[in-house]
Design a protein around this motif. Structure first.
Motif, PDB file in Angstrom:
ATOM      1  N   VAL A 196      37.135  42.716  34.469  1.00  0.00           N
ATOM      2  CA  VAL A 196      36.496  43.940  34.942  1.00  0.00           C
ATOM      3  C   VAL A 196      37.471  45.116  34.948  1.00  0.00           C
ATOM      4  CG1 VAL A 196      35.182  44.991  36.801  1.00  0.00           C
ATOM      5  CG2 VAL A 196      34.922  42.559  36.343  1.00  0.00           C
ATOM      6  N   LEU A 197      38.598  44.965  35.659  1.00  0.00           N
ATOM      7  CA  LEU A 197      39.551  46.071  35.764  1.00  0.00           C
ATOM      8  C   LEU A 197      40.447  46.194  34.543  1.00  0.00           C
ATOM      9  CD1 LEU A 197      40.708  45.708  39.488  1.00  0.00           C
ATOM     10  CD2 LEU A 197      38.971  47.234  38.573  1.00  0.00           C
ATOM     11  N   GLY A 198      40.718  45.067  33.875  1.00  0.00           N
ATOM     12  CA  GLY A 198      41.634  45.109  32.747  1.00  0.00           C
ATOM     13  C   GLY A 198      43.065  45.344  33.159  1.00  0.00           C
ATOM     14  N   SER A 199      43.403  45.028  34.404  1.00  0.00           N
ATOM     15  CA  SER A 199      44.750  45.283  34.923  1.00  0.00           C
ATOM     16  C   SER A 199      45.061  44.266  36.001  1.00  0.00           C
ATOM     17  CB  SER A 199      44.844  46.698  35.501  1.00  0.00           C
ATOM     18  OG  SER A 199      46.035  46.872  36.231  1.00  0.00           O
ATOM     19  N   ILE A 200      46.325  43.858  36.074  1.00  0.00           N
ATOM     20  CA  ILE A 200      46.757  42.948  37.139  1.00  0.00           C
ATOM     21  C   ILE A 200      47.824  43.628  37.997  1.00  0.00           C
ATOM     22  CG2 ILE A 200      46.174  40.800  35.951  1.00  0.00           C
ATOM     23  CD1 ILE A 200      49.073  40.556  35.083  1.00  0.00           C
ATOM     24  N   ALA A 201      47.710  44.955  38.121  1.00  0.00           N
ATOM     25  CA  ALA A 201      48.624  45.696  39.009  1.00  0.00           C
ATOM     26  C   ALA A 201      48.393  45.250  40.444  1.00  0.00           C
ATOM     27  CB  ALA A 201      48.383  47.190  38.875  1.00  0.00           C
ATOM     28  N   MET A 202      49.479  45.090  41.189  1.00  0.00           N
ATOM     29  CA  MET A 202      49.386  44.538  42.541  1.00  0.00           C
ATOM     30  C   MET A 202      48.585  45.431  43.468  1.00  0.00           C
ATOM     31  SD  MET A 202      50.228  41.712  43.757  1.00  0.00           S
ATOM     32  CE  MET A 202      49.834  41.002  45.348  1.00  0.00           C
ATOM     33  N   GLU A 203      48.573  46.746  43.207  1.00  0.00           N
ATOM     34  CA  GLU A 203      47.817  47.650  44.067  1.00  0.00           C
ATOM     35  C   GLU A 203      46.339  47.305  44.103  1.00  0.00           C
ATOM     36  OE1 GLU A 203      49.940  48.481  41.826  1.00  0.00           O
ATOM     37  OE2 GLU A 203      51.559  49.542  42.854  1.00  0.00           O
ATOM     38  N   SER A 204      45.816  46.764  42.991  1.00  0.00           N
ATOM     39  CA  SER A 204      44.407  46.384  42.948  1.00  0.00           C
ATOM     40  C   SER A 204      44.214  44.890  43.135  1.00  0.00           C
ATOM     41  CB  SER A 204      43.783  46.827  41.620  1.00  0.00           C
ATOM     42  OG  SER A 204      44.516  46.301  40.525  1.00  0.00           O
ATOM     43  N   VAL A 205      45.108  44.087  42.582  1.00  0.00           N
ATOM     44  CA  VAL A 205      44.943  42.630  42.661  1.00  0.00           C
ATOM     45  C   VAL A 205      45.156  42.125  44.079  1.00  0.00           C
ATOM     46  CG1 VAL A 205      45.834  40.407  41.855  1.00  0.00           C
ATOM     47  CG2 VAL A 205      45.557  42.286  40.248  1.00  0.00           C
ATOM     48  N   GLY A 206      46.046  42.767  44.857  1.00  0.00           N
ATOM     49  CA  GLY A 206      46.318  42.306  46.221  1.00  0.00           C
ATOM     50  C   GLY A 206      45.070  42.232  47.083  1.00  0.00           C
ATOM     51  N   PRO A 207      44.349  43.348  47.282  1.00  0.00           N
ATOM     52  CA  PRO A 207      43.121  43.281  48.070  1.00  0.00           C
ATOM     53  C   PRO A 207      42.074  42.338  47.474  1.00  0.00           C
ATOM     54  CG  PRO A 207      43.826  45.554  47.801  1.00  0.00           C
ATOM     55  CD  PRO A 207      44.692  44.723  46.908  1.00  0.00           C
ATOM     56  N   ILE A 208      42.002  42.278  46.146  1.00  0.00           N
ATOM     57  CA  ILE A 208      41.022  41.395  45.499  1.00  0.00           C
ATOM     58  C   ILE A 208      41.328  39.937  45.816  1.00  0.00           C
ATOM     59  CG2 ILE A 208      40.229  40.564  43.245  1.00  0.00           C
ATOM     60  CD1 ILE A 208      40.533  43.443  42.232  1.00  0.00           C
ATOM     61  N   MET A 209      42.607  39.562  45.796  1.00  0.00           N
ATOM     62  CA  MET A 209      42.985  38.185  46.113  1.00  0.00           C
ATOM     63  C   MET A 209      42.692  37.855  47.572  1.00  0.00           C
ATOM     64  SD  MET A 209      46.472  37.542  43.915  1.00  0.00           S
ATOM     65  CE  MET A 209      46.421  35.782  44.183  1.00  0.00           C
ATOM     66  N   VAL A 210      42.928  38.812  48.475  1.00  0.00           N
ATOM     67  CA  VAL A 210      42.607  38.588  49.886  1.00  0.00           C
ATOM     68  C   VAL A 210      41.117  38.328  50.048  1.00  0.00           C
ATOM     69  CG1 VAL A 210      42.485  39.693  52.147  1.00  0.00           C
ATOM     70  CG2 VAL A 210      44.561  39.899  50.774  1.00  0.00           C
ATOM     71  N   ALA A 211      40.285  39.139  49.393  1.00  0.00           N
ATOM     72  CA  ALA A 211      38.841  38.959  49.479  1.00  0.00           C
ATOM     73  C   ALA A 211      38.416  37.606  48.910  1.00  0.00           C
ATOM     74  CB  ALA A 211      38.128  40.096  48.740  1.00  0.00           C
ATOM     75  N   ALA A 212      39.038  37.199  47.803  1.00  0.00           N
ATOM     76  CA  ALA A 212      38.698  35.913  47.192  1.00  0.00           C
ATOM     77  C   ALA A 212      39.042  34.745  48.115  1.00  0.00           C
ATOM     78  CB  ALA A 212      39.417  35.768  45.852  1.00  0.00           C
ATOM     79  N   VAL A 213      40.215  34.803  48.717  1.00  0.00           N
ATOM     80  CA  VAL A 213      40.625  33.738  49.640  1.00  0.00           C
ATOM     81  C   VAL A 213      39.691  33.670  50.840  1.00  0.00           C
ATOM     82  CG1 VAL A 213      42.442  32.996  51.218  1.00  0.00           C
ATOM     83  CG2 VAL A 213      43.035  33.754  48.909  1.00  0.00           C
ATOM     84  N   VAL A 214      39.361  34.833  51.410  1.00  0.00           N
ATOM     85  CA  VAL A 214      38.458  34.863  52.561  1.00  0.00           C
ATOM     86  C   VAL A 214      37.087  34.316  52.179  1.00  0.00           C
ATOM     87  CG1 VAL A 214      37.224  36.394  54.146  1.00  0.00           C
ATOM     88  CG2 VAL A 214      39.656  36.745  53.710  1.00  0.00           C
ATOM     89  N   GLY A 215      36.601  34.692  50.991  1.00  0.00           N
ATOM     90  CA  GLY A 215      35.319  34.172  50.534  1.00  0.00           C
ATOM     91  C   GLY A 215      35.321  32.663  50.411  1.00  0.00           C
ATOM     92  N   ASN A 216      36.426  32.115  49.917  1.00  0.00           N
ATOM     93  CA  ASN A 216      36.533  30.660  49.784  1.00  0.00           C
ATOM     94  C   ASN A 216      36.554  29.969  51.142  1.00  0.00           C
ATOM     95  OD1 ASN A 216      38.744  28.153  49.330  1.00  0.00           O
ATOM     96  ND2 ASN A 216      37.143  28.337  47.781  1.00  0.00           N
ATOM     97  N   ILE A 217      37.276  30.551  52.084  1.00  0.00           N
ATOM     98  CA  ILE A 217      37.348  29.966  53.436  1.00  0.00           C
ATOM     99  C   ILE A 217      35.973  29.973  54.103  1.00  0.00           C
ATOM    100  CG2 ILE A 217      38.301  30.289  55.745  1.00  0.00           C
ATOM    101  CD1 ILE A 217      40.851  31.369  54.391  1.00  0.00           C
ATOM    102  N   VAL A 218      35.268  31.093  53.974  1.00  0.00           N
ATOM    103  CA  VAL A 218      33.937  31.195  54.589  1.00  0.00           C
ATOM    104  C   VAL A 218      32.987  30.164  53.994  1.00  0.00           C
ATOM    105  CG1 VAL A 218      31.917  32.693  54.863  1.00  0.00           C
ATOM    106  CG2 VAL A 218      34.217  33.615  55.211  1.00  0.00           C
ATOM    107  N   MET A 219      33.022  30.013  52.672  1.00  0.00           N
ATOM    108  CA  MET A 219      32.130  29.031  52.040  1.00  0.00           C
ATOM    109  C   MET A 219      32.427  27.617  52.522  1.00  0.00           C
ATOM    110  SD  MET A 219      29.733  30.185  50.171  1.00  0.00           S
ATOM    111  CE  MET A 219      29.295  28.667  49.343  1.00  0.00           C
ATOM    112  N   ARG A 220      33.697  27.299  52.719  1.00  0.00           N
ATOM    113  CA  ARG A 220      34.052  25.957  53.178  1.00  0.00           C
ATOM    114  C   ARG A 220      33.589  25.717  54.622  1.00  0.00           C
ATOM    115  NH1 ARG A 220      37.891  23.046  50.271  1.00  0.00           N
ATOM    116  NH2 ARG A 220      38.643  24.088  48.394  1.00  0.00           N
ATOM    117  N   TRP A 221      33.461  26.770  55.396  1.00  0.00           N
ATOM    118  CA  TRP A 221      32.984  26.623  56.773  1.00  0.00           C
ATOM    119  C   TRP A 221      31.467  26.428  56.849  1.00  0.00           C
ATOM    120  CZ3 TRP A 221      36.186  31.098  59.425  1.00  0.00           C
ATOM    121  CH2 TRP A 221      37.475  30.623  59.690  1.00  0.00           C
ATOM    122  N   LEU A 222      30.754  26.924  55.856  1.00  0.00           N
ATOM    123  CA  LEU A 222      29.295  26.870  55.904  1.00  0.00           C
ATOM    124  C   LEU A 222      28.800  25.436  55.735  1.00  0.00           C
ATOM    125  CD1 LEU A 222      28.427  30.038  53.787  1.00  0.00           C
ATOM    126  CD2 LEU A 222      28.307  29.784  56.260  1.00  0.00           C
TER     127      LEU A 222
END
Length: 576
Positions: A196-222
């Motif tokens: 989507v972004l075409g970039s792996i700059a930390m300024e954008s990937v950092g928040p995206i990785m946090v959201a991905a991890v949180v999404g995974n944790i929430v799914m495992r709790w359900l």
């Protein structure tokens, strides 16, 4: 509601001042919220699918099991009627769409302002739900990610995020949705970053990785959580097998190209049908229903079939029959215009192709090769890498599914080779945004390779050595320029005739009234083969709008002129 938002905004501003919270820290906190919302949206769509199957088909199990339990007429009727209803919902979605709005989250992130229309997105998601629940051969991850991105977009709009931050928070929601769908947080983050972004700059990937991890944790709790793919233990691979995985990568790259060409041809064929959209989807559903009479495994996204292939040996004839049938069913569903993802079908095709290859290799060298399921796992990543043009994401996704370091070498060999084979076939990607980005990249590379010769314009103010003063004055009146270009009979550049020197001609009556007597060397011409960077530097030093261009010092034929605006416009396109 508005008052609550205003209060929360005021609280946020006060907290920032008191605790000196920076912008990036605030963004990380919002990415956590986007991760939670994305996971909940994904789970809500899954529950809705289950509820529809229970209410309409009388069973909430897998779609393949439902298809096997239904009589023949119901297998045909269910996807046909489902396609018709899904088409009607799409027509409604189109009527509710704003003129410039797009419901696609990728376009909202890359090309738009991060605002995803609510009604249109919900209508398209409802259409996707009906297509999938009724047996359509398409992935459910597309609508899951779309709904997750919509929740993040609403979050950012509610709290009045600026456009750049809104785009990023939508990307966080999309990563959370994909992570929740496949239990692969790293791959989910890299999917958004790489595709989507075409970039792996930390300024954008950092928040995206946090959201991905949180999404995974929430799914495992359900409640009711379980991974979609149950991966067997990946064995240790010996070096002699690596060439086989490279060969599998070649086949997977070719398979990805065939898949993309088949999808394009199917869409074109359905678009030519002289019927309305709902009837096209009904015809696509009818094709799926007829195929399912003999091969019920074509229903749905194929999770259960992939798991069966990974955990038990299949005869090659059954693999070939299922691969052909599933390909036809997927082409019919997606080609007719059904909303859904092709991510899961790509994994399905890669699994079957890898299993076929592994079956053949194991039959020829039973003592030197691994079991067919090993090649099936690698085939999943390889074909996905070729079809999505995202090898890093594909490698990480299957690695996270297996959690085995032994799989990395085969995955890297197969996926990278598949990526380059599919790219060489010039079939694009299954994601339109990747195709656009590749086209932009190729355009920038073409522009970087340009020389002054490529931007030449005709030189309309050319005079010969014997041109008179009156003729030169007429040309100055006709063209808003400060110089005329003087050339000899062979077209060789001799210099310029400045307007100011011509104005002073009356002060010196003894001066010959021909162009050669007014020639000046104030303007040094450009050579045709210098690059645009050198040309721009010269043009910026020059006070005028254009400079003359000659072939070379040895052959100073005047070819034309190059304008400052043309060079600057090229640089603007390079930076776009």
């Amino acid at each position: 509601m508005k008052r609550l938002v205003v209060v929360l905004l005021a609280v946020r501003a006060r907290l920032q001042r008191v605790f000196r919270i920076s912008e990036w820290q605030i963004l990380l906190l919002w990415s956590i919220v986007a991760g939670v919302l994305g996971a909940l949206a994904t789970e809500l769509f899954r529950l809705a699918l289950h509820a529809v199957d229970v209410a309409v088909l009388g069973s909430g199990g897998g779609l393949v099991e439902i298809a096997r339990s239904l009589p023949v007429w119901a297998r045909v009727l269910s996807p046909t009627v489902g396609g018709l209803i899904a088409g009607l919902l799409l027509v409604w979605a189109r009527r509710t769409a704003a003129q410039k709005a797009t419901s696609d989250y990728m376009e909202a992130i890359v090309l738009g302002d991060g605002r995803i229309p609510v009604v249109q997105t919900l209508a398209r998601s409802a259409s996707s739900l009906v297509s999938i629940a009724s047996g359509g051969s398409i992935g459910r991850e597309g609508s899951m990610v779309q709904l997750a991105a919509l929740c993040a977009s609403l979050l950012g709009r509610c709290f009045r995020f600026p456009v750049a931050r809104l785009r990023l928070i939508v990307a966080c929601g999309a990563a959370s949705g994909l992570t929740a769908a496949y239990n692969a947080p790293i791959a989910g983050a890299f999917f958004v970053a790489e595709i989507v972004l075409g970039s792996i700059a930390m300024e954008s990937v950092g928040p995206i990785m946090v959201a991905a991890v949180v999404g995974n944790i929430v799914m495992r709790w359900l409640p009711g959580y379980q991974p979609v793919y149950e991966m067997p233990v990946f064995p240790e691979i010996h070096g002699v097998e690596v060439p086989l995985f490279v060969l599998l990568g070649v086949l997977a790259g070719g398979g990805a190209a065939l898949m993309l060409r088949g999808l394009a041809a199917s869409r074109a064929a359905f678009a030519r049908l002289p019927v309305a959209l709902p009837w096209r989807l009904a015809i696509g559903g009818l094709i799926v229903g007829c195929i399912s009479v003999w091969v019920p495994e074509v229903w749905g996204n194929g999770y259960s079939v992939v798991n069966a292939v990974l955990h038990s040996p299949w005869p090659w004839t059954a693999l070939v029959a299922l691969l052909v049938a599933k390909a036809a069913a997927t082409m019919a569903t997606t080609g007719s215009g059904a909303v859904g993802g092709v991510f899961t079908p790509a994994l399905f095709f890669g699994c079957l192709l890898g299993a076929l290859f592994g079956t053949g290799a194991h039959a020829l060298w039973p003592g030197q090769t691994s079991e067919p399921f090993v090649y099936a796992i690698v085939g999943m990543a390889a074909l996905l890498a070729g079809a999505a043009q995202a090898p890093i994401m594909a490698i990480l996704m299957v690695f996270e599914m297996t959690l085995s370091y032994q799989v990395m070498l085969p995955l890297m060999a197969g996926s990278v080779v598949a990526y380059f084979v599919a790219r060489s076939a010039r079939v694009g990607s299954m994601y339109e945004i990747t195709v656009r980005r590749q086209a932009q990249f190729e355009e920038r590379e073409r522009l970087r390779a340009q020389h002054v010769r490529d931007l030449l314009e005709p030189a309309q103010t050319v005079v010969g050595p014997e041109t008179g003063v009156e003729e030169m004055r007429r040309m100055f009146l006709e063209y808003p320029v400060k110089y005329l270009y003087l050339v000899d009979a062979a077209g060789h550049y001799l210099g310029v005739v400045p307007l100011k020197s011509l104005n002073a001609a009356d002060l010196n009556p003894q001066q010959p009234d021909i162009a050669l007597s007014f020639v000046s060397q104030d303007i040094e011409p450009l050579h045709a083969d210098i690059d645009l960077e050198q040309a721009l530097e010269r043009l910026l030093q020059h006070r005028g709008e254009r400079l003359p261009v000659i072939e070379s010092l040895k052959n100073p034929v005047l070819l034309g002129v190059v304008s400052k605006s043309a060079v600057l416009a090229t640089y603007v396109r390079l930076s776009a």
